[in-house]
Design a protein around this motif. Structure first.
Motif, PDB file in Angstrom:
ATOM      1  N   TYR A  15      42.560  39.519  34.617  1.00 30.04           N
ATOM      2  CA  TYR A  15      43.234  40.457  33.720  1.00 30.04           C
ATOM      3  C   TYR A  15      42.593  41.829  33.858  1.00 30.04           C
ATOM      4  CZ  TYR A  15      39.264  39.954  30.500  1.00 30.04           C
ATOM      5  OH  TYR A  15      38.015  39.946  29.945  1.00 30.04           O
ATOM      6  N   ARG A  16      43.330  42.834  33.415  1.00 28.96           N
ATOM      7  CA  ARG A  16      42.875  44.210  33.577  1.00 28.96           C
ATOM      8  C   ARG A  16      42.544  44.826  32.221  1.00 28.96           C
ATOM      9  NH1 ARG A  16      43.468  48.563  36.920  1.00 28.96           N
ATOM     10  NH2 ARG A  16      44.625  47.446  38.509  1.00 28.96           N
ATOM     11  N   GLU A  17      41.475  45.598  32.212  1.00 32.63           N
ATOM     12  CA  GLU A  17      41.168  46.437  31.052  1.00 32.63           C
ATOM     13  C   GLU A  17      40.744  47.781  31.610  1.00 32.63           C
ATOM     14  OE1 GLU A  17      39.515  43.470  27.642  1.00 32.63           O
ATOM     15  OE2 GLU A  17      38.277  45.212  28.102  1.00 32.63           O
ATOM     16  N   GLY A  18      41.515  48.821  31.310  1.00 29.12           N
ATOM     17  CA  GLY A  18      41.250  50.123  31.922  1.00 29.12           C
ATOM     18  C   GLY A  18      41.429  50.002  33.422  1.00 29.12           C
ATOM     19  N   ASN A  19      40.445  50.438  34.184  1.00 27.84           N
ATOM     20  CA  ASN A  19      40.582  50.301  35.636  1.00 27.84           C
ATOM     21  C   ASN A  19      39.736  49.147  36.171  1.00 27.84           C
ATOM     22  OD1 ASN A  19      38.068  51.363  35.411  1.00 27.84           O
ATOM     23  ND2 ASN A  19      38.271  52.759  37.154  1.00 27.84           N
ATOM     24  N   LYS A  20      39.356  48.254  35.263  1.00 32.64           N
ATOM     25  CA  LYS A  20      38.521  47.131  35.686  1.00 32.64           C
ATOM     26  C   LYS A  20      39.308  45.823  35.618  1.00 32.64           C
ATOM     27  CE  LYS A  20      34.119  49.135  34.390  1.00 32.64           C
ATOM     28  NZ  LYS A  20      33.127  49.262  33.333  1.00 32.64           N
ATOM     29  N   ILE A  21      39.040  44.960  36.576  1.00 36.29           N
ATOM     30  CA  ILE A  21      39.698  43.660  36.599  1.00 36.29           C
ATOM     31  C   ILE A  21      38.635  42.572  36.421  1.00 36.29           C
ATOM     32  CG2 ILE A  21      41.038  42.042  38.000  1.00 36.29           C
ATOM     33  CD1 ILE A  21      42.304  44.547  39.308  1.00 36.29           C
ATOM     34  N   TYR A  22      38.901  41.709  35.460  1.00 38.29           N
ATOM     35  CA  TYR A  22      37.960  40.645  35.133  1.00 38.29           C
ATOM     36  C   TYR A  22      38.584  39.277  35.399  1.00 38.29           C
ATOM     37  CZ  TYR A  22      35.704  44.342  32.398  1.00 38.29           C
ATOM     38  OH  TYR A  22      35.095  45.486  31.993  1.00 38.29           O
ATOM     39  N   SER A  23      37.725  38.282  35.563  1.00 39.17           N
ATOM     40  CA  SER A  23      38.226  36.922  35.683  1.00 39.17           C
ATOM     41  C   SER A  23      38.578  36.376  34.299  1.00 39.17           C
ATOM     42  CB  SER A  23      37.168  36.015  36.321  1.00 39.17           C
ATOM     43  OG  SER A  23      37.660  34.696  36.354  1.00 39.17           O
ATOM     44  N   ALA A  24      39.640  35.564  34.235  1.00 35.61           N
ATOM     45  CA  ALA A  24      40.030  34.938  32.968  1.00 35.61           C
ATOM     46  C   ALA A  24      39.699  33.449  32.967  1.00 35.61           C
ATOM     47  CB  ALA A  24      41.524  35.131  32.722  1.00 35.61           C
ATOM     48  N   VAL A  25      39.285  32.919  34.092  1.00 28.67           N
ATOM     49  CA  VAL A  25      39.053  31.469  34.201  1.00 28.67           C
ATOM     50  C   VAL A  25      37.823  31.197  35.068  1.00 28.67           C
ATOM     51  CG1 VAL A  25      41.478  30.803  33.928  1.00 28.67           C
ATOM     52  CG2 VAL A  25      40.581  31.323  36.208  1.00 28.67           C
ATOM     53  N   VAL A  26      37.386  29.936  35.041  1.00 29.74           N
ATOM     54  CA  VAL A  26      36.400  29.497  36.011  1.00 29.74           C
ATOM     55  C   VAL A  26      37.160  29.221  37.305  1.00 29.74           C
ATOM     56  CG1 VAL A  26      34.659  27.765  36.594  1.00 29.74           C
ATOM     57  CG2 VAL A  26      35.041  28.404  34.201  1.00 29.74           C
ATOM     58  N   GLY A  27      36.779  29.870  38.383  1.00 27.65           N
ATOM     59  CA  GLY A  27      37.537  29.656  39.604  1.00 27.65           C
ATOM     60  C   GLY A  27      36.931  30.390  40.782  1.00 27.65           C
ATOM     61  N   LEU A  28      37.690  30.418  41.869  1.00 24.87           N
ATOM     62  CA  LEU A  28      37.231  31.073  43.093  1.00 24.87           C
ATOM     63  C   LEU A  28      37.870  32.453  43.194  1.00 24.87           C
ATOM     64  CD1 LEU A  28      37.704  28.049  45.509  1.00 24.87           C
ATOM     65  CD2 LEU A  28      35.557  28.864  44.543  1.00 24.87           C
ATOM     66  N   ALA A  29      37.041  33.474  43.290  1.00 24.83           N
ATOM     67  CA  ALA A  29      37.560  34.824  43.458  1.00 24.83           C
ATOM     68  C   ALA A  29      38.242  34.900  44.823  1.00 24.83           C
ATOM     69  CB  ALA A  29      36.426  35.830  43.368  1.00 24.83           C
ATOM     70  N   ASP A  30      39.418  35.543  44.847  1.00 27.83           N
ATOM     71  CA  ASP A  30      40.182  35.626  46.087  1.00 27.83           C
ATOM     72  C   ASP A  30      40.669  37.059  46.223  1.00 27.83           C
ATOM     73  OD1 ASP A  30      41.485  34.592  48.376  1.00 27.83           O
ATOM     74  OD2 ASP A  30      43.369  34.533  47.251  1.00 27.83           O
ATOM     75  N   VAL A  31      40.096  37.782  47.157  1.00 29.81           N
ATOM     76  CA  VAL A  31      40.442  39.190  47.344  1.00 29.81           C
ATOM     77  C   VAL A  31      41.033  39.359  48.724  1.00 29.81           C
ATOM     78  CG1 VAL A  31      39.565  41.537  47.295  1.00 29.81           C
ATOM     79  CG2 VAL A  31      38.450  39.775  45.916  1.00 29.81           C
ATOM     80  N   LYS A  32      42.274  39.874  48.761  1.00 29.12           N
ATOM     81  CA  LYS A  32      42.916  40.143  50.055  1.00 29.12           C
ATOM     82  C   LYS A  32      43.585  41.500  49.964  1.00 29.12           C
ATOM     83  CE  LYS A  32      44.029  35.755  52.232  1.00 29.12           C
ATOM     84  NZ  LYS A  32      44.313  34.754  51.191  1.00 29.12           N
ATOM     85  N   GLY A  33      43.133  42.461  50.762  1.00 29.03           N
ATOM     86  CA  GLY A  33      43.721  43.795  50.714  1.00 29.03           C
ATOM     87  C   GLY A  33      43.532  44.389  49.338  1.00 29.03           C
ATOM     88  N   ASP A  34      44.622  44.790  48.711  1.00 31.75           N
ATOM     89  CA  ASP A  34      44.506  45.381  47.377  1.00 31.75           C
ATOM     90  C   ASP A  34      44.837  44.361  46.286  1.00 31.75           C
ATOM     91  OD1 ASP A  34      47.222  45.070  47.714  1.00 31.75           O
ATOM     92  OD2 ASP A  34      47.740  46.968  46.763  1.00 31.75           O
ATOM     93  N   ARG A  35      44.826  43.089  46.675  1.00 32.91           N
ATOM     94  CA  ARG A  35      45.276  42.044  45.766  1.00 32.91           C
ATOM     95  C   ARG A  35      44.080  41.194  45.315  1.00 32.91           C
ATOM     96  NH1 ARG A  35      47.169  36.801  48.088  1.00 32.91           N
ATOM     97  NH2 ARG A  35      44.941  36.725  47.770  1.00 32.91           N
ATOM     98  N   VAL A  36      43.953  41.025  44.008  1.00 34.68           N
ATOM     99  CA  VAL A  36      42.819  40.283  43.450  1.00 34.68           C
ATOM    100  C   VAL A  36      43.340  39.140  42.602  1.00 34.68           C
ATOM    101  CG1 VAL A  36      40.898  40.422  41.833  1.00 34.68           C
ATOM    102  CG2 VAL A  36      41.365  42.338  43.352  1.00 34.68           C
ATOM    103  N   ARG A  37      42.803  37.946  42.812  1.00 38.06           N
ATOM    104  CA  ARG A  37      43.164  36.852  41.915  1.00 38.06           C
ATOM    105  C   ARG A  37      42.002  35.868  41.808  1.00 38.06           C
ATOM    106  NH1 ARG A  37      46.631  32.148  44.863  1.00 38.06           N
ATOM    107  NH2 ARG A  37      45.481  32.154  46.832  1.00 38.06           N
TER     108      ARG A  37
END
Lengths: 240, 254, 230
Positions: free
Chosen positions: C28-50
């Motif tokens: 989820y996003r707050e301001g210009n920061k993106i935080y994790s909402a769950v326990v999981g594996l960070a997955d960053v590809k290009g400009d896409r974060v999940r």
């Protein structure tokens, strides 16, 4: 239990701790098979389980919220968890704790993602030594994350108080019983906001501020142990 | 609410049993591994946690002053209580004890009471006024079947863990426990007997029989549950199973 | 700026990225920061974060393949448990693919309580009312097979990239699998030992879903087990 003459001797507490020191804290995530998420917390002599079920279907139906999930918390103490035997089942104290626990956790949950459903949090205190509600909240936050419930952050909780005129962190039973003040606090560590605050006893304004500072510091440490517990569950053990 | 078991799973479990096999790979006459941990709870006089497979039960024993029953003014009181905590299963709900919890407590109570495991006559303090009450509180933490066996083992383990209370009215050198009753449940699935059914097996079983035996193999309590029935031969076979498995479990109490 | 390593295990509230990133599931996003909402594996590809979650209940989406268990019936169909906070509705016409005169036909001959159904999600409304349909081959009531339930969050790993993991399990065990997005899997096979081998593979994937090189390890395990006796 007899009242000790002094609770603080040469700056040390009855169990040898400094005023700003936590009791030993152990947290383990994913300890119960059937629950969707669970955690076990040992804080000093407190032993507490938390289990999360859901989001699941809400019964009775008329308690459903059309646009969000409902969080339900139930704090309970085992009959053998205290010196005297506690009568099983909810009493006024545990009902109040259940309510403030729910209110401490609700702010971090994305409840709007699960309309009409319920998320149940069950906290069972197996051994009590003051601070059970804070230990329960710490366990519940880890159990919620372990269940995969989307949340903005964890919630960390600790009690602060006053003994012999000194502000202390994380009261144990003697300090709770014979101290001047007990103030359980829960915070969202990332945003540094308070989601549970209760107090009985006596604080001056200065003492109150000092106590809050101490609670925030304590929660930071607890937060780190909570995060570690969640990561450890998925840590790859050597030899695997 | 009971969990509905899918027909596919039901057929699968029954089919396996027909071949002499079980869902978790055990033999029909094999218990799950039992792990007994004693002395976990300082606020209790005695305590024990039993893991039976994935089922977890914690029992705390407390010794408290109480009024005797009028007909036994000099004897101690035994009270067994079980809580099916909502923490332990998606089907357990908060509220007054359900009939399953009451049955669970009563079966454990009978095993301990009828075997005279605790010498209650030694637990008097002042005739007609004050006696020791032995509270056995069973907290079910994780329910994957076999609650009676796990709770009975945890109860007797907690009793062996009892340390005398620090109280001037306690005069005995140690807690008067003389026998070790152990309950073993046998389920009937498709006319075959399986020992220590797991939750999936409990959901498809026709009936169950819990037999509590003491060291010499004699029986102190029996409880039949479920809609099905047992033949005479099955009952004898169930006793042989239960008493031999009880011997194995009793080893875990040492 | 990215604050985590790719595939790192993150927890709720953990800062993942700052700046111009698109945030997808599990974050989820707050301001210009993106935080994790769950326990999981960070997955960053290009400009896409999940964040790929490691736990969590199944939430139905249109088009998902699911395996449901019939828990109730009504005059024109059945209510199915789909291992989710929400039950699903299956109308008789969606099951038998023809008009059914409810006054003349007794629909209880089609499905009874406890039956297992392979279906796809046809519709989900804003109140999370779920409709199922059974358009494909092999859909509808399931006969035989072994039902396994794992955490729905781990289903993507059971399937693997473009179904690669599923292919490995099917080819090495000789079993056929139907994998529901809702965490339920049905395994069909003639030899119960081989069915159990497939189960073992699935449980291994569930345990080790957060690790890399899993397809190779599963493949190796299946080969070893097969040599070791079957």
């Amino acid at each position: 239990m007899e009242k000790p003459e002094k609770l603080l001797i040469d700056g040390k507490r009855l169990d040898g701790r400094a005023p700003d020191e936590l009791r030993p804290l152990k947290i383990k995530a994913g300890v119960l098979e059937r629950a969707d998420g669970s955690a076990y917390v040992e804080l000093g002599n407190n032993k507490v389980f938390a289990a999360v079920y859901g989001p699941r279907e809400m019964h009775p139906r008329h308690d459903q919220q059309p646009d969000s999930a409902v969080l339900r918390c139930r704090y309970s103490m085992a009959p053998f968890s205290v010196e005297d035997r506690k009568r099983p089942g909810p009493d006024r104290r545990s009902m109040e704790i259940s309510k403030v626990t729910r209110e401490a956790l609700e702010p971090v949950l994305f409840l709007e993602l699960y309309p009409r459903s319920v998320i149940d949090v069950f906290i069972e205190v197996l051994q009590a030594d003051a601070g059970t509600r804070t230990a329960g909240i710490n366990a519940a936050a880890v159990a919620l994350a372990d269940a995969g419930v989307p949340m903005r952050d964890l919630v960390s909780s600790v009690a602060v108080g006053k003994i012999d005129g000194t502000i202390i962190l994380d009261l144990m039973k003697e300090e709770d019983q014979f101290g001047t003040t007990d103030m359980p606090v829960a915070i969202i560590p990332r945003k540094k906001v308070v989601t549970l605050l209760q107090m009985d006893g006596h604080f001056t304004k200065e003492e109150f501020k000092q106590a809050l500072d101490l609670a925030f510091k304590g929660c930071e440490k607890i937060y780190e142990v909570q995060r570690q517990a969640l990561k450890e569950k998925y840590a790859i053990k050597e030899g695997e | 609410m009971d969990e509905i078991i899918s027909c596919v799973k039901r057929d699968y479990i029954i089919d396996l049993v027909k071949q002499g096999k079980r869902v978790d790979g055990r033999a029909l006459d094999q218990m799950r591994e039992a792990v007994v941990e004693k002395g976990l709870i300082k606020t209790a006089n005695g305590s024990a946690k039993v893991k039976l497979g994935k089922t977890q039960v914690l029992v705390g024993v407390k010794l408290m002053h109480a009024e005797p029953f009028p007909d036994t003014p000099e004897s101690g009181v035994l009270i067994v209580n079980a809580e099916l905590l909502p923490l332990a299963s998606p089907t357990f709900e908060p509220g007054p004890p359900r009939v399953e919890a009451i049955e669970l407590a009563r079966v454990i109570d009978r095993g301990i009471r009828e075997s005279d495991a605790i010498d209650l006559d030694k637990l008097g303090i002042k005739s007609g006024e004050d006696v020791w009450s032995v509270f056995i509180d069973i907290d079910v933490l994780d329910h994957d079947g076999g609650l009676i066996d796990a709770a009975a083992l945890a109860s007797i383990a907690a009793l062996t863990d009892v340390k005398p209370p620090k109280d001037e009215d306690w005069k005995l050198p140690e807690f008067p426990l003389s026998k070790l009753p152990v309950a073993v449940t046998v389920a009937k699935i498709d006319d075959r007997l399986v020992v220590d059914p797991c939750l999936d097996e409990e959901r498809v079983m026709d009936a169950r029989l819990t037999i509590t035996t003491i060291e010499d193999g004699s029986i102190c309590a029996i409880q039949k549950g479920g809609r099905g029935y047992f033949t005479r031969e099955e009952l004898e076979q169930a006793y042989d199973l239960a008493s031999s498995k009880a011997m194995e479990l009793r080893e875990k109490l040492r | 700026m990215i604050h985590v390593q790719n595939r790192e295990i993150v927890v709720p509230g953990q800062l993942i990225a700052e700046g111009n990133y698109r945030h997808l599931e599990g974050s989820y996003r707050e301001g210009n920061k993106i935080y994790s909402a769950v326990v999981g594996l960070a997955d960053v590809k290009g400009d896409r974060v999940r964040v790929i979650p490691l736990q969590g209940r199944y939430i139905p989406h249109v088009g998902d393949l699911v395996i449901g268990v019939v828990i109730d019936n009504h005059s024109s169909g059945w209510i199915l448990d789909i291992n989710s906070p929400y039950t699903a509705n299956l109308f008789v016409s969606e099951l038998v693919h023809r008009k059914v005169d409810l006054n003349k036909e007794d629909i209880s001959k089609f499905l009874s309580i406890g039956d297992v159904v392979l279906a796809s999600v046809k519709e989900v409304d804003e109140y999370m009312r779920v409709l199922l349909e059974t358009p494909g081959r092999g859909m509808g009531k399931i006969k035989g097979g072994k039902l396994v339930e794992i955490s729905p969050a781990k289903i993507p790993r059971v399937l693997g990239r473009k179904g690669s993991m599923l292919k490995v399990i099917e080819s090495k065990t000789g079993c056929t699998l139907a994998v529901g997005q809702n965490g339920r899997i049905i395994i069909w096979g003639k030899d119960p030992e081989r069915v159990n081998l497939a189960v073992e593979a699935i449980l291994m994937i569930e345990r080790e879903a957060h690790t890399s090189g899993l397809t190779d390890r599963v493949s190796l395990m299946l080969e070893k087990q097969r040599e070791g006796g079957i």
